[in-house]
Motif scaffolding. Structure first.
Motif: not given
Lengths: 485, 209
Positions: B100-103, B107, B150-151, B153, B179-180, B197
């Motif tokens: 669910l991560h979308d920051i 960007l 990581t799960t 990926m 990030a990972p 980035d």
């Protein structure tokens, strides 16, 4: 409110006034009431609805202040953590401070060669033994992501490594509730059963919302499992100021506090009185590089807010120390990590993690860890404050020695000099003695200490039958997940 | 009466109201809409890009300028119905299934948009078949995949596999981040690129578009 020093009103670092605390609380309540949160978990939505929350037509859950008050009333204000031998070693309450390492760094910075590489199981085990050996480190975390095991097994194997290589309590990351169940099983085997573990907790579970204002299924599932099994748990957002939270410190605190309180409400609805650890952290986005930075001054202010709010709410506090955004174990790393450690101690944060993080958590430095052990020791000495009882005001000794005398030969000096702070790494010898001993820099002394710990330190072993039980939990999980070795 | 050059300055200042006002006034005075875009609005965002590279302007300012430029472009577009406004390329982007991560993804999405890409953002928790469908529908040349866990990926590899199965793999470049995520992982699953980035992600997309 109570502060860190043991003597009088002594040493205290206050970030917010009572009025500011009330303003932040009010802003957070408004966020939960007017904006609401998205909860991706049916049982949780149901619990909140029955508790009095309002679900709007867009599926957002709006939480009234009454629910928050009830949760704050039922949550305990203190938590004791026990080591693997059943001894109480961490007392999370008031302004007590405790420090521990961090979890899941991607890169291991080899302290002897300077090489950056993926962590292996053996390196993680060795790093945990270092934490076990350092006297100022109170708890362990998983240190590094294991590159040599199946991805689905990382959290479970990390936990087995923590149990086997240290007696200290742990803070645990787990990908989902079934993983927490396996970790609980391993912990119960180590401490002497489920019932004992439930009443004498050995680990804290780290859960987080997905900011802004989302509660993902896995986090909520873990939070509810922890509530049911009385595993101390936090619900700590890792704010990226300017991206996942407002760019201002106050705005970040207002939103992150709303998210933490929302977790608390859910947790207390599931099992009133279960232990909850309050806190969150931040790493503001550097708008030039788009990198989220650790240990900048705003983050230290944010932690001051967390600690003041935790005492305002009478909840144990969770935070950070000893970490840095620097790429190497260098002067920047030492500056940032030392500032964070000293500030965290003065702020009276109950459980501070990430000591040894560099590169904002991507890399782990054991050299920084060893140095911080001494920095923590210095900070803890400051927290003792100043004893002003007659014995310490020493008027009698002044009378005895008199004008022109020397305290060196007085009984008062002999009685108290050992109370002075003593270094484990810093060198106080004269230049000539230092030179005669090989002119060793701090960095060389740190490496020597690390080498001797790595070669000599043997953690208290687990009983063979306990090791077997732990290995069996791992084996069963592998079978369940269909992992062939 | 404001000039086209003022429009450039208002984009740099990220003054949405002034951009709208000036664009409308120039259009009413009979100015060519394409000229407004090419000689007024786009030079503004280009200058912002330069100042960003020099470290004088930061990302939030760049985004505000992009919004100001868009407001002007939208007004100008109304006058040139039917004419294609050229883009650098089409990117389908999303956070993979289970995550669910979308920051970070947002960007990258915003910065690609500001750099002239046509961005199709599929959001979070996106299953592989949805990526495939979007590539087909929008004739995308780049697929951007994001994961923070990581799960999740491995779901990146599932998207690459699905693109292969649909015979689309040769038509698109796949870039991954989060990030990972590492270059080594990108190599392992056969992605075309990895960006640590958002700024590098944009550079990477420009290079391979």
């Amino acid at each position: 409110m109570e502060y860190a020093s043991k003597h009088g009103d002594g040493i205290a670092f206050r970030t917010l006034t009572l009025q500011q605390l009330k303003d932040i609380h009010s802003a957070s309540c408004r966020i939960l009431d007017e904006v609401g949160v998205v909860v991706h978990h049916d049982e949780a939505v149901d619990l909140l609805k029955k508790g009095g929350a309002y679900i709007d037509s867009n599926g957002r859950t709006h939480i009234p202040e009454a629910l928050i008050k009830r949760a704050l009333h039922s949550a305990p204000s203190r938590i004791t953590l026990y080591n693997r031998l059943g001894e109480p070693v961490i007392w999370m309450e008031k302004s007590n401070v405790h420090f521990g390492a961090g979890s899941d760094t991607l890169v291991y910075l080899d302290p002897f060669t300077g090489e950056r590489r993926d962590w292996t199981t053996e390196e993680v085990a060795a790093a945990i033994r270092v934490v076990d050996a350092l006297p100022q480190l109170d708890f362990v975390m998983s240190m590094g992501l294991l590159s040599d095991v199946d991805k689905r097994m990382i959290n479970r194997i990390q936990y087995a490594l923590m149990l086997k290589n240290s007696v200290k309590p742990q803070v645990v990351i787990a990908e989902d509730a079934p993983t927490v169940a396996d970790i609980t099983e391993m912990a119960a085997a180590a401490v002497g059963g489920r019932e004992k573990l439930k009443n004498m907790p050995h680990f804290v579970l780290y859960c987080e919302p997905t900011s802004p204002l989302q509660l993902p299924f896995e986090s909520v599932d873990k939070l509810l499992y922890a509530a049911e099994n009385k595993i101390p748990v936090n619900f700590a957002c890792g704010a990226v100021e300017g991206a996942s939270t407002p760019v201002t410190v106050a705005g970040t605190v207002a939103q992150a506090n709303a998210e933490a309180l929302c977790g608390l409400v859910l947790h207390q609805l599931k099992n009133p009185g279960a232990p909850f650890l309050y806190g969150f952290g931040g790493s503001p986005l550097d708008m030039r590089t788009m990198v989220a930075c650790y240990a900048v001054p705003e983050v230290l202010l944010l932690q001051g807010c967390v600690c003041d709010l935790s005492r305002f709410y009478s909840l144990p506090s969770w935070g950070y120390a000893g970490c840095s955004s620097s790429k190497d174990f260098d002067e920047q790393a030492i500056t940032e990590a030392t500032m964070f450690t000293v500030m965290g101690a003065l702020q009276g944060c109950n459980l501070m993690h990430d000591v040894f993080y560099i590169e904002s958590g991507r890399t782990g430095s054991l050299e920084l860890l060893v140095l911080m052990d001494e920095v923590i020791s210095r900070a803890r000495h400051i927290l003792k404050g100043v004893n002003t009882t007659p014995e310490y005001l020493a008027v009698e000794a002044v009378k005895r020695v008199g004008p022109g005398g020397n305290y060196m030969g007085d009984a008062h000096t002999a009685k108290h000099f050992r109370e002075k702070w003593q270094p484990s790494l810093s060198d106080f010898s004269s230049y000539s003695s230092w030179e005669a001993a090989g002119s060793k820099s701090m960095r060389e002394r740190i490496r020597e200490r690390l080498r001797s710990i790595m070669e000599e330190h043997k953690p208290v072993p687990l009983a063979p039958e306990v090791e077997e039980k732990i290995d069996a939990v791992i084996k069963q999980a592998e079978d369940r997940l269909g992992i062939k070795l | 009466m404001a000039s086209i050059r003022d429009l450039t300055e208002y984009v740099i200042q990220a003054d949405i109201e002034k951009v709208k006002e000036t664009t409308a006034a120039l259009l009413a005075a009979g100015e060519d809409p394409l000229r407004l875009i090419n000689e007024g609005l786009i030079p503004g965002i280009n200058e912002v890009g330069e100042r960003f590279k020099e470290g004088i302007m930061f990302v939030p300012e760049m985004m505000m300028s992009a919004q100001a430029m868009k407001a002007g472009v939208d007004l100008a577009k109304e006058k040139i119905e039917g004419v294609d406004i050229p883009t650098v390329g089409t990117v389908v982007i999303g956070t993979v299934a289970g995550d669910l991560h979308d920051i970070g993804k947002n960007l990258v999405s915003m910065m690609l948009d500001s750099s002239g890409f046509n961005v199709v953002d599929l959001g979070v928790d996106v299953p592989a078949d949805k990526f495939v469908a979007a590539v087909k529908e929008h004739k995308a040349s780049i697929v951007g995949l994001s994961a923070l866990l990581t799960t999740t990926m491995p779901a990146m590899k599932e998207v690459i596999d699905a693109l292969k199965e649909s015979n689309l793999r040769d038509q698109v470049k796949v870039v991954i981040g989060g990030a990972p995520v590492t270059q080594a992982y990108a190599d392992e699953i056969g992605a075309d690129g990895y960006a640590p980035d958002a700024a590098i992600a944009v550079e990477l997309c420009k290079k391979i578009a």
